[in-house]
Design a protein around this motif. Structure first.
Motif, mmCIF file in Angstrom:
data_model
loop_
_atom_site.group_PDB
_atom_site.id
_atom_site.type_symbol
_atom_site.label_atom_id
_atom_site.label_comp_id
_atom_site.label_asym_id
_atom_site.label_seq_id
_atom_site.Cartn_x
_atom_site.Cartn_y
_atom_site.Cartn_z
ATOM 1 N N GLY A 237 36.463 66.576 66.848
ATOM 2 C CA GLY A 237 36.746 66.074 65.507
ATOM 3 C C GLY A 237 37.745 64.932 65.553
ATOM 4 O O GLY A 237 37.616 63.937 64.829
ATOM 5 N N MET A 238 38.730 65.062 66.436
ATOM 6 C CA MET A 238 39.706 63.985 66.626
ATOM 7 C C MET A 238 38.998 62.750 67.193
ATOM 8 O O MET A 238 39.294 61.617 66.784
ATOM 9 N N THR A 239 38.052 62.960 68.089
ATOM 10 C CA THR A 239 37.278 61.851 68.651
ATOM 11 C C THR A 239 36.535 61.103 67.553
ATOM 12 O O THR A 239 36.550 59.867 67.516
ATOM 13 N N ILE A 240 35.907 61.835 66.655
ATOM 14 C CA ILE A 240 35.196 61.209 65.529
ATOM 15 C C ILE A 240 36.163 60.350 64.726
ATOM 16 O O ILE A 240 35.893 59.177 64.439
ATOM 17 N N MET A 241 37.291 60.925 64.366
ATOM 18 C CA MET A 241 38.249 60.219 63.506
ATOM 19 C C MET A 241 38.852 58.996 64.199
ATOM 20 O O MET A 241 39.066 57.964 63.560
ATOM 21 N N ILE A 242 39.103 59.086 65.488
ATOM 22 C CA ILE A 242 39.651 57.941 66.225
ATOM 23 C C ILE A 242 38.621 56.810 66.274
ATOM 24 O O ILE A 242 38.955 55.645 66.074
ATOM 25 N N GLU A 243 37.361 57.167 66.517
ATOM 26 C CA GLU A 243 36.312 56.138 66.548
ATOM 27 C C GLU A 243 36.160 55.472 65.180
ATOM 28 O O GLU A 243 35.974 54.252 65.094
ATOM 29 N N LEU A 244 36.242 56.261 64.118
ATOM 30 C CA LEU A 244 36.156 55.677 62.775
ATOM 31 C C LEU A 244 37.369 54.784 62.505
ATOM 32 O O LEU A 244 37.243 53.735 61.860
ATOM 33 N N ALA A 245 38.529 55.183 62.999
ATOM 34 C CA ALA A 245 39.738 54.373 62.825
ATOM 35 C C ALA A 245 39.621 53.055 63.592
ATOM 36 O O ALA A 245 40.036 51.999 63.096
ATOM 37 N N LYS A 246 39.062 53.107 64.794
ATOM 38 C CA LYS A 246 38.883 51.881 65.586
ATOM 39 C C LYS A 246 37.974 50.884 64.872
ATOM 40 O O LYS A 246 38.119 49.676 65.049
ATOM 41 N N ASN A 247 37.035 51.387 64.093
ATOM 42 C CA ASN A 247 36.066 50.532 63.403
ATOM 43 C C ASN A 247 36.353 50.391 61.915
ATOM 44 O O ASN A 247 35.496 49.919 61.165
ATOM 45 N N HIS A 248 37.546 50.807 61.488
ATOM 46 C CA HIS A 248 37.888 50.776 60.069
ATOM 47 C C HIS A 248 37.787 49.351 59.525
ATOM 48 O O HIS A 248 38.292 48.401 60.114
ATOM 49 N N GLY A 249 37.088 49.221 58.407
ATOM 50 C CA GLY A 249 36.921 47.919 57.773
ATOM 51 C C GLY A 249 35.765 47.111 58.325
ATOM 52 O O GLY A 249 35.485 46.013 57.850
ATOM 53 N N GLU A 250 35.080 47.633 59.335
ATOM 54 C CA GLU A 250 33.971 46.909 59.958
ATOM 55 C C GLU A 250 32.620 47.521 59.622
ATOM 56 O O GLU A 250 31.608 47.131 60.192
ATOM 57 N N GLY A 251 32.607 48.501 58.729
ATOM 58 C CA GLY A 251 31.348 49.126 58.352
ATOM 59 C C GLY A 251 31.217 50.516 58.939
ATOM 60 O O GLY A 251 32.059 50.968 59.714
ATOM 61 N N PRO A 252 30.148 51.210 58.561
ATOM 62 C CA PRO A 252 29.957 52.597 58.999
ATOM 63 C C PRO A 252 29.653 52.713 60.489
ATOM 64 O O PRO A 252 29.117 51.786 61.104
ATOM 65 N N VAL A 253 30.018 53.873 61.026
ATOM 66 C CA VAL A 253 29.763 54.195 62.429
ATOM 67 C C VAL A 253 28.867 55.424 62.451
ATOM 68 O O VAL A 253 29.146 56.418 61.770
ATOM 69 N N SER A 254 27.815 55.364 63.225
ATOM 70 C CA SER A 254 26.899 56.506 63.302
ATOM 71 C C SER A 254 27.437 57.556 64.277
ATOM 72 O O SER A 254 28.108 57.228 65.259
ATOM 73 N N LEU A 255 27.121 58.808 63.977
ATOM 74 C CA LEU A 255 27.500 59.879 64.882
ATOM 75 C C LEU A 255 26.750 59.743 66.206
ATOM 76 O O LEU A 255 27.268 60.111 67.255
ATOM 77 N N LYS A 256 25.561 59.185 66.124
ATOM 78 C CA LYS A 256 24.780 58.974 67.347
ATOM 79 C C LYS A 256 25.525 58.065 68.313
ATOM 80 O O LYS A 256 25.583 58.334 69.518
ATOM 81 N N SER A 257 26.106 56.991 67.800
ATOM 82 C CA SER A 257 26.830 56.061 68.670
ATOM 83 C C SER A 257 28.092 56.716 69.247
ATOM 84 O O SER A 257 28.425 56.502 70.414
ATOM 85 N N ILE A 258 28.775 57.535 68.439
ATOM 86 C CA ILE A 258 29.958 58.242 68.937
ATOM 87 C C ILE A 258 29.537 59.236 70.019
ATOM 88 O O ILE A 258 30.172 59.330 71.079
ATOM 89 N N ALA A 259 28.457 59.954 69.762
ATOM 90 C CA ALA A 259 27.961 60.941 70.728
ATOM 91 C C ALA A 259 27.592 60.265 72.048
ATOM 92 O O ALA A 259 27.933 60.769 73.118
ATOM 93 N N GLN A 260 26.923 59.137 71.970
ATOM 94 C CA GLN A 260 26.527 58.429 73.186
ATOM 95 C C GLN A 260 27.732 57.880 73.942
ATOM 96 O O GLN A 260 27.810 57.996 75.160
#
Length: 140
Positions: free
Chosen positions: A10-33
């Motif tokens: 869950g922390m991994t998800i949130m960190i990835e979303l934070a890294k891309n904040h303001g740049e549009g949505p991030v798919s769970l598929k890309s985080i998983a990969q």
């Protein structure tokens, strides 16, 4: 207290979303990969984060998830509490001897302080430092 894969991923998800904040949505598929994780498991973890108001989903071909707040406003403690529950080091602490109870409380409070003073922005901006610089390298 032991942080399970729920808290870690869950922390991994949130960190990835934070890294891309303001740049549009991030798919769970890309985080998983990127992190070699199960997309299905990440889908289970994002639901409580969405219900808690930390993320929202965006539908469509270029959809995914985005943070609902600035990364500087969300702490590691917020995420751990949503996914793991309250931060408790020892069950039945009230039955402990006073000296032991004080020890457990101090340890718990220290853990809470670290989690509550670390934002996902801090984690997203962290760069791994190997501790080795070229100034100390000897080449043959």
């Amino acid at each position: 207290m032991k942080i399970s894969t729920k808290g870690r991923y869950g922390m991994t998800i949130m960190i990835e979303l934070a890294k891309n904040h303001g740049e549009g949505p991030v798919s769970l598929k890309s985080i998983a990969q990127t992190h070699n994780l199960s997309e299905h498991y990440l889908e289970q973890l994002v639901a409580p984060l969405r219900n808690a108001g930390f993320v929202r989903s965006i539908r469509g071909a270029y959809g995914g998830y985005v943070l609902t707040n600035e990364p500087s406003k969300v702490t590691a403690g917020d995420i751990i509490r949503v996914l793991e529950g309250p931060i408790v080091l020892v069950e039945g602490i009230e039955d402990e001897a006073p000296a032991q109870r004080e020890l457990w409380v101090r340890i718990r409070d220290s853990i809470k302080a670290v989690l509550d003073n670390t934002t996902i922005e801090d984690l997203a901006n962290h760069r791994e430092d190997t501790g080795i610089s070229d100034a100390n390298m000897f080449y043959i």
